[in-house]
Design a protein around this motif. Structure first.
Motif, PDB file in Angstrom:
ATOM      1  N   THR A 163       0.807  -1.217   0.000  1.00 52.13           N
ATOM      2  CA  THR A 163       0.000   0.000   0.000  1.00 52.13           C
ATOM      3  C   THR A 163       0.842   1.271   0.000  1.00 52.13           C
ATOM      4  O   THR A 163       0.468   2.273  -0.613  1.00 52.13           O
ATOM      5  CB  THR A 163      -0.946   0.011   1.209  1.00 52.13           C
ATOM      6  OG1 THR A 163      -0.191  -0.100   2.421  1.00 52.13           O
ATOM      7  CG2 THR A 163      -1.932  -1.143   1.129  1.00 52.13           C
ATOM      8  N   LYS A 166       2.310   1.566  -3.447  1.00 55.23           N
ATOM      9  CA  LYS A 166       1.260   1.445  -4.461  1.00 55.23           C
ATOM     10  C   LYS A 166       1.703   0.530  -5.600  1.00 55.23           C
ATOM     11  O   LYS A 166       1.583   0.852  -6.787  1.00 55.23           O
ATOM     12  CB  LYS A 166       0.865   2.824  -4.993  1.00 55.23           C
ATOM     13  CG  LYS A 166       0.266   3.745  -3.940  1.00 55.23           C
ATOM     14  CD  LYS A 166      -0.125   5.081  -4.527  1.00 55.23           C
ATOM     15  CE  LYS A 166      -0.659   6.006  -3.446  1.00 55.23           C
ATOM     16  NZ  LYS A 166      -1.006   7.342  -3.964  1.00 55.23           N
ATOM     17  N   LEU A 207      -5.870   6.287  -2.861  1.00 57.72           N
ATOM     18  CA  LEU A 207      -4.571   6.101  -2.198  1.00 57.72           C
ATOM     19  C   LEU A 207      -3.502   6.936  -2.893  1.00 57.72           C
ATOM     20  O   LEU A 207      -3.558   7.130  -4.095  1.00 57.72           O
ATOM     21  CB  LEU A 207      -4.176   4.622  -2.217  1.00 57.72           C
ATOM     22  CG  LEU A 207      -5.070   3.666  -1.417  1.00 57.72           C
ATOM     23  CD1 LEU A 207      -4.545   2.254  -1.543  1.00 57.72           C
ATOM     24  CD2 LEU A 207      -5.120   4.081   0.040  1.00 57.72           C
TER      25      LEU A 207
END
Length: 207
Positions: A163, A166, A207
């Motif tokens: 995360t 990414k 995100l």
């Protein structure tokens, strides 16, 4: 300092080190015990064990999103979706070495009778979102080593979602491993195409 005194000093230090309890062991990777990230704060009394064992809200959200997507997309008569840090014995010795899996797609025909023990048969696909492991000693080699162990155990595909960066790593045995962006669409299993960016946007997450 004389060698004898130096040896005695080191011995005292070793004896004074607290033994790390088994409940702080996150996984057994090869011959190495991998501890939960933040385990030292538990040993010092700064944090309770529960504080380092839980998932972040982002990780939990992504897991829930993927599980919901796969539950709609997969043939549920053919596959079982397992989640919630599934324990998996990845060696013939089974009880001696295990790894935790965020999401596992398991062939129902291969699934043994459900029990209170860890999974003993290799899933078809494993999806990992970040990690709770302490990497201070093993470093990023952890991701490579864990992926290799999972593929060698008979798992066909291992997908890592990172995360912070990414990025997604897609690994299959006897094929080049890929590092791709969140918007990269690929086949998860049996013609089910997966696009994480699209999935996140549909759920209102940026995100």
């Amino acid at each position: 300092m004389p060698a004898v005194l130096e040896k005695e000093k080191n011995t005292v230090k070793k004896k004074g080190r607290p033994k790390i309890p088994d409940y702080l062991v996150y996984e057994i990777l090869g011959n190495k015990k991998i501890y939960y990230r933040g385990y030292e704060k538990v040993l010092s009394g700064e944090l309770p064990p529960e504080a380092i064992m839980g998932s972040s809200s982002l990780q939990a959200w992504i897991v829930a999103l993927i599980v919901r997507f796969l539950a709609k997309s997969l043939d549920y008569k053919k596959y079982m979706l397992l989640t919630n840090e599934v324990g998996y014995f990845y060696t013939p010795q089974r009880k001696s070495k295990w790894l935790n899996l965020d999401i596992a797609i398991v062939d129902r025909k291969k699934l043994e009778q459900l029990s209170n023990t860890y999974l003993k048969i290799p899933p078809e696909v494993v999806i990992e979102i970040d990690t709770k492991a302490d990497l201070s000693k093993i470093g990023d080699n952890y991701y490579i080593e864990k992926t290799k162990r999972l593929l060698e155990s008979g798992i066909k595909k291992v997908v890592w979602i990172f995360t912070e960066q990414k990025k997604i790593q897609i690994a299959e045995k006897d094929a080049p491993w890929l590092i791709v962006d969140f918007d990269y669409e690929f086949e998860m299993i049996d013609g089910v195409n997966f696009n994480l960016k699209k999935l996140l946007e549909e759920d209102g997450i940026k995100l």
